[in-house]
Design a protein around this motif. Sequence first.
Motif, PDB file in Angstrom:
ATOM      1  N   UNK A 321      32.172  46.916 -25.535  1.00  0.00           N
ATOM      2  CA  UNK A 321      32.394  46.281 -26.828  1.00  0.00           C
ATOM      3  C   UNK A 321      33.055  47.302 -27.744  1.00  0.00           C
ATOM      4  N   UNK A 322      34.084  46.872 -28.466  1.00  0.00           N
ATOM      5  CA  UNK A 322      34.747  47.783 -29.399  1.00  0.00           C
ATOM      6  C   UNK A 322      34.783  47.118 -30.768  1.00  0.00           C
ATOM      7  N   UNK A 323      34.260  47.821 -31.765  1.00  0.00           N
ATOM      8  CA  UNK A 323      34.224  47.281 -33.123  1.00  0.00           C
ATOM      9  C   UNK A 323      35.130  48.121 -34.031  1.00  0.00           C
ATOM     10  N   UNK A 324      35.787  47.435 -34.961  1.00  0.00           N
ATOM     11  CA  UNK A 324      36.672  48.126 -35.904  1.00  0.00           C
ATOM     12  C   UNK A 324      36.273  47.780 -37.335  1.00  0.00           C
ATOM     13  N   UNK A 325      36.400  48.778 -38.205  1.00  0.00           N
ATOM     14  CA  UNK A 325      36.175  48.516 -39.622  1.00  0.00           C
ATOM     15  C   UNK A 325      37.406  48.948 -40.396  1.00  0.00           C
ATOM     16  N   UNK A 326      37.686  48.196 -41.474  1.00  0.00           N
ATOM     17  CA  UNK A 326      38.830  48.584 -42.293  1.00  0.00           C
ATOM     18  C   UNK A 326      38.448  49.614 -43.351  1.00  0.00           C
ATOM     19  N   UNK A 327      37.142  49.896 -43.438  1.00  0.00           N
ATOM     20  CA  UNK A 327      36.709  50.970 -44.336  1.00  0.00           C
ATOM     21  C   UNK A 327      36.420  52.193 -43.482  1.00  0.00           C
ATOM     22  N   UNK A 328      36.498  53.352 -44.102  1.00  0.00           N
ATOM     23  CA  UNK A 328      36.132  54.561 -43.361  1.00  0.00           C
ATOM     24  C   UNK A 328      34.614  54.673 -43.349  1.00  0.00           C
ATOM     25  N   UNK A 329      34.030  54.675 -42.171  1.00  0.00           N
ATOM     26  CA  UNK A 329      32.572  54.732 -42.074  1.00  0.00           C
ATOM     27  C   UNK A 329      32.164  55.964 -41.267  1.00  0.00           C
ATOM     28  N   UNK A 330      31.492  56.914 -41.948  1.00  0.00           N
ATOM     29  CA  UNK A 330      31.046  58.113 -41.215  1.00  0.00           C
ATOM     30  C   UNK A 330      30.002  57.719 -40.173  1.00  0.00           C
ATOM     31  N   UNK A 331      29.890  58.514 -39.123  1.00  0.00           N
ATOM     32  CA  UNK A 331      28.915  58.237 -38.062  1.00  0.00           C
ATOM     33  C   UNK A 331      27.563  57.931 -38.678  1.00  0.00           C
ATOM     34  N   UNK A 332      27.015  56.782 -38.353  1.00  0.00           N
ATOM     35  CA  UNK A 332      25.756  56.360 -38.934  1.00  0.00           C
ATOM     36  C   UNK A 332      24.737  56.180 -37.805  1.00  0.00           C
ATOM     37  N   UNK A 333      23.742  57.080 -37.756  1.00  0.00           N
ATOM     38  CA  UNK A 333      22.772  57.013 -36.654  1.00  0.00           C
ATOM     39  C   UNK A 333      22.095  55.651 -36.563  1.00  0.00           C
ATOM     40  N   UNK A 334      21.899  55.003 -37.740  1.00  0.00           N
ATOM     41  CA  UNK A 334      21.222  53.701 -37.719  1.00  0.00           C
ATOM     42  C   UNK A 334      22.052  52.670 -36.962  1.00  0.00           C
ATOM     43  N   UNK A 335      23.350  52.634 -37.311  1.00  0.00           N
ATOM     44  CA  UNK A 335      24.235  51.669 -36.640  1.00  0.00           C
ATOM     45  C   UNK A 335      24.306  51.980 -35.149  1.00  0.00           C
ATOM     46  N   UNK A 336      24.373  53.303 -34.852  1.00  0.00           N
ATOM     47  CA  UNK A 336      24.473  53.693 -33.446  1.00  0.00           C
ATOM     48  C   UNK A 336      23.227  53.265 -32.684  1.00  0.00           C
ATOM     49  N   UNK A 337      22.057  53.497 -33.300  1.00  0.00           N
ATOM     50  CA  UNK A 337      20.809  53.091 -32.650  1.00  0.00           C
ATOM     51  C   UNK A 337      20.769  51.586 -32.441  1.00  0.00           C
ATOM     52  N   UNK A 338      21.219  50.880 -33.482  1.00  0.00           N
ATOM     53  CA  UNK A 338      21.181  49.424 -33.434  1.00  0.00           C
ATOM     54  C   UNK A 338      22.025  48.879 -32.281  1.00  0.00           C
ATOM     55  N   UNK A 339      23.263  49.331 -32.218  1.00  0.00           N
ATOM     56  CA  UNK A 339      24.133  48.793 -31.169  1.00  0.00           C
ATOM     57  C   UNK A 339      23.691  49.282 -29.785  1.00  0.00           C
ATOM     58  N   UNK A 340      23.146  50.520 -29.773  1.00  0.00           N
ATOM     59  CA  UNK A 340      22.651  51.049 -28.506  1.00  0.00           C
ATOM     60  C   UNK A 340      21.503  50.172 -27.990  1.00  0.00           C
ATOM     61  N   UNK A 341      20.598  49.825 -28.934  1.00  0.00           N
ATOM     62  CA  UNK A 341      19.454  48.991 -28.552  1.00  0.00           C
ATOM     63  C   UNK A 341      19.938  47.652 -28.013  1.00  0.00           C
ATOM     64  N   UNK A 342      20.911  47.087 -28.727  1.00  0.00           N
ATOM     65  CA  UNK A 342      21.450  45.791 -28.299  1.00  0.00           C
ATOM     66  C   UNK A 342      22.061  45.910 -26.905  1.00  0.00           C
ATOM     67  N   UNK A 343      22.856  46.962 -26.742  1.00  0.00           N
ATOM     68  CA  UNK A 343      23.542  47.136 -25.465  1.00  0.00           C
ATOM     69  C   UNK A 343      22.531  47.279 -24.334  1.00  0.00           C
ATOM     70  N   UNK A 344      21.463  48.061 -24.595  1.00  0.00           N
ATOM     71  CA  UNK A 344      20.453  48.282 -23.561  1.00  0.00           C
ATOM     72  C   UNK A 344      19.699  47.009 -23.231  1.00  0.00           C
ATOM     73  N   UNK A 345      19.263  46.330 -24.296  1.00  0.00           N
ATOM     74  CA  UNK A 345      18.424  45.153 -24.096  1.00  0.00           C
ATOM     75  C   UNK A 345      19.208  43.991 -23.512  1.00  0.00           C
ATOM     76  N   UNK A 346      20.471  43.895 -23.956  1.00  0.00           N
ATOM     77  CA  UNK A 346      21.196  42.682 -23.610  1.00  0.00           C
ATOM     78  C   UNK A 346      21.927  42.753 -22.282  1.00  0.00           C
ATOM     79  N   UNK A 347      22.099  43.978 -21.792  1.00  0.00           N
ATOM     80  CA  UNK A 347      22.844  44.136 -20.546  1.00  0.00           C
ATOM     81  C   UNK A 347      22.309  43.211 -19.464  1.00  0.00           C
ATOM     82  N   UNK A 348      21.001  43.348 -19.223  1.00  0.00           N
ATOM     83  CA  UNK A 348      20.374  42.549 -18.176  1.00  0.00           C
ATOM     84  C   UNK A 348      20.471  41.067 -18.461  1.00  0.00           C
TER      85      UNK A 348
END
Length: 543
Positions: A321-348
């Motif tokens: 999955x590739x997401x794009x934003x038109x605003x500059x968004x610095x690395x956000x651990x919360x967003x990373x955790x969120x999408x990571x959780x989704x990716x892990x849980x939803x894969x199966x």
Amino acid sequence: MNLSNLSSRNQFSRQPSTARPQGWSGRSLALSCPLQPEAVVHSILIVDDHPDNLRTLAGILGREGYRMRKATNGEMALLTVQTEPPDLILMDIRMPGMDGYTACLELKANPKTAEIPIIFLSAAEDVDAKVKAFEVGGADYITKPFRAEEVLVRIRQQLMLRLQSQQLQAHNQRLQIEIQVRQQAEAETQLLLATIQAVSQATSFEEALQAVLCEVNGAIAWDYGEAWTPDETIMSLWLRQVCVKTKDERLQGFYHASQNLTFGVGQGVPGQVWETRQLLWLEDLQNIAPSFARQEMAIAAGLVTVLGVPIVVDGRLLAVLVFYSRSQIPQDPKVMELVQAIALQLGGFIQRKQMEAELLQANRELQRLVHLDGLTGIANRRCFDATLEQEWLRLRRNQLPLSLILCDVDYFKGFNDRYGHLAGDDCLKQVAAAIAGVCKRSADLAVRYGGEEFAVLLPYTDTAGAICVVEQIQAALKTLAIPHAQSAIADHVTISFGIATLIPDGLQEPTLLIEYADEALYQAKAQGRDRYCTAIASPPREY
Ligand SMILES: [Mg+2]
């Protein structure tokens, strides 16, 4: 044991670690005194221009086990504090150079030293001097000449207040973190639930992927999301789904330009994520060296930040999955955790959806094949048996007629002998299509019964209705006019029909209908073929 007494005694009396009162066990200390760890030695900075004062104070504090440093004016005090902040400062007011008030103001203005309690010590007894001491941020004020007991009590009080305030701050920080963690977990759960629901409602892998893409894109509030899936036979990723939040033409353009692209392992953002199986966060596309294929296209579309997320199941990459934003968004651990959780849980989950869809499709195909005749494409004998059983029971309940027509192609052996088996097969296909074409009601069933035999099952149909169907088949055959030089009765292919009608009752078996129809077919053949005979087993009833 009175715990509160113990606690307050300990808080207010400064006890060096080597001189603990008798009878205080470490255990009771730990239980009764959460505020003061027993091994802490507090450091105090004494600021006074008078050597006698410095000496006296140092003597008093030293006997109590405090660690001390000394300064003789404001400037020196500030310097000393910079190297290592003390737990408390005893500050003279009148000193050459920077006075105590100014030094206090400076210390309070610096966030690093603002929290250090400052007790003023001064010979000035007037109210104005004391008021000013508190105004500049002093915590307490002791008048010279002082008594040792008073100085010690006030020091302990300030240290305890400081400790309490620090513990309160630490507690608040812990609470803040707990709240954040809980909020994060809640957001994750909510997103997960919404996404799982969307995925479970999806009827295909594409829909499931689209659901995940849109839910996550919505949750992190980015502008454009795409899902790439690998084709392992050619080792490249291709664009499977896209989620665009706005109707922005530039984003549409970006989509169209991406549509026919593929990426190998390590190529572009999707390929890099495929290779590393890690999240990839590029904060500002304009200010990084060209590092992926569509970078210029993305910049032209106004996209600034990009995030790539692998969905991996059992070591196999399912999608990127590739997401794009038109605003500059610095690395956000919360967003990373969120999408990571989704990716892990939803894969199966997505994978199951994919397998489910494939299985369903395979099942449908299998069902179709199981019930179809391989040569003619109409229903086969297996389908006939199952349907006859069902219709028999249904019409027995409703007490309505069920008709069966058995059909046999006349002199078919001769046809095969004359024209060959391929032509014979072709003839059967045409006859099957003609018979099936007549069965217009959804409940009617045309079947290849075996060899050159066909059957037509007609629920809710009496003998007259069945005769009508036979006449239509005969007309269709006449139109087809398949030449048949070996036929003794016509120059084209003809059929003999046996018709039987029954209103099923509980004493009979469905095979009875077949027996009657077979008997009628035998009659039709015996009477010279190319005709129908009926076996009226039970009289037609009004219905
Ligand atoms: Mg002085």
